[in-house]
Design a protein around this motif. Structure first.
Motif, PDB file in Angstrom:
ATOM      1  N   MET A  65     -11.660 117.070  28.681  1.00 14.25           N
ATOM      2  CA  MET A  65     -12.138 116.554  29.935  1.00 14.25           C
ATOM      3  C   MET A  65     -12.247 115.034  29.843  1.00 14.25           C
ATOM      4  N   LYS A  66     -11.859 114.379  30.926  1.00 18.15           N
ATOM      5  CA  LYS A  66     -11.993 112.936  31.043  1.00 18.15           C
ATOM      6  C   LYS A  66     -12.706 112.630  32.348  1.00 18.15           C
ATOM      7  N   ILE A  67     -13.500 111.574  32.340  1.00 19.20           N
ATOM      8  CA  ILE A  67     -14.211 111.145  33.541  1.00 19.20           C
ATOM      9  C   ILE A  67     -13.705 109.755  33.903  1.00 19.20           C
ATOM     10  N   ARG A  68     -13.300 109.612  35.167  1.00 21.83           N
ATOM     11  CA  ARG A  68     -12.813 108.323  35.658  1.00 21.83           C
ATOM     12  C   ARG A  68     -13.498 107.979  36.977  1.00 21.83           C
ATOM     13  N   ARG A  69     -13.683 106.709  37.189  1.00 23.47           N
ATOM     14  CA  ARG A  69     -14.241 106.247  38.454  1.00 23.47           C
ATOM     15  C   ARG A  69     -13.146 106.288  39.518  1.00 23.47           C
ATOM     16  N   GLY A  91      -7.349 118.333  32.202  1.00 29.48           N
ATOM     17  CA  GLY A  91      -5.926 118.078  32.367  1.00 29.48           C
ATOM     18  C   GLY A  91      -5.778 117.091  33.510  1.00 29.48           C
ATOM     19  N   ASP A  92      -4.949 117.416  34.482  1.00 32.69           N
ATOM     20  CA  ASP A  92      -4.777 116.567  35.658  1.00 32.69           C
ATOM     21  C   ASP A  92      -5.576 117.056  36.854  1.00 32.69           C
ATOM     22  N   ARG A  93      -6.328 118.138  36.693  1.00 34.03           N
ATOM     23  CA  ARG A  93      -7.038 118.761  37.812  1.00 34.03           C
ATOM     24  C   ARG A  93      -8.471 118.231  37.938  1.00 34.03           C
ATOM     25  N   PRO A  94      -8.838 117.732  39.133  1.00 38.22           N
ATOM     26  CA  PRO A  94     -10.227 117.338  39.351  1.00 38.22           C
ATOM     27  C   PRO A  94     -11.133 118.567  39.240  1.00 38.22           C
ATOM     28  N   ALA A  95     -12.116 118.493  38.342  1.00 34.22           N
ATOM     29  CA  ALA A  95     -12.982 119.646  38.071  1.00 34.22           C
ATOM     30  C   ALA A  95     -14.404 119.437  38.544  1.00 34.22           C
ATOM     31  N   GLY A  96     -14.785 118.203  38.806  1.00 31.02           N
ATOM     32  CA  GLY A  96     -16.146 117.927  39.256  1.00 31.02           C
ATOM     33  C   GLY A  96     -16.290 116.463  39.614  1.00 31.02           C
TER      34      GLY A  96
END
Length: 134
Positions: free
Chosen positions: A1-5, A45-50
């Motif tokens: 998981m990655k978090i981006r603004r 992955g490439d899917r927004p999850a939250g």
């Protein structure tokens, strides 16, 4: 998981399934243009999850604090720590931006939300008000 603004309306519209209703183009552009408004999106992955949104509020005698406006996680990704990671990321951003605290509200019976906020270091009082000292 990655978090981006989120930095563009395209980021927000790609995560539209996470919101209560589809994001409005005018409100999205206005939100993203404000320096004190923040939208962080978690990706698996490439899917927004939250996502988590926050707004800095400033008062003359208190300084600036972060209001955690909304937290949402796709049902397919619940119980994986995404909500907690998003709250922690917003908390870190708040500290980086000089906020002295972060806060939000939750329903008294919303046990999952309260558990997420506690895992991220929040203090829940009577199930309605959550705060973090920074």
């Amino acid at each position: 998981m990655k978090i981006r603004r989120a930095s563009s309306p395209d980021d927000v519209f790609a995560a539209a399934h996470l919101f209560d209703v589809p994001p409005r183009p005018d409100a999205t552009s206005r939100f993203l243009a404000q320096d004190h408004s923040h939208l962080l999106i978690a990706y698996v992955g490439d899917r927004p999850a939250g996502f988590v949104s926050g707004v800095e509020t400033t008062h003359p005698d208190k300084g600036t604090e972060m209001f955690l406006y909304e937290l949402g996680v796709d049902d397919a990704f619940l119980r994986r720590g995404i909500g907690t990671a998003l709250v922690e990321a917003l908390k870190a951003l708040a500290a980086e931006r000089g906020c002295y605290a972060m806060w939000t509200g939750t329903a008294a019976g919303d046990v999952p939300a309260q558990a997420t906020y506690r895992k991220a270091g929040g203090s829940v009082d009577d199930g309605a008000f959550v705060s973090w000292e920074l």
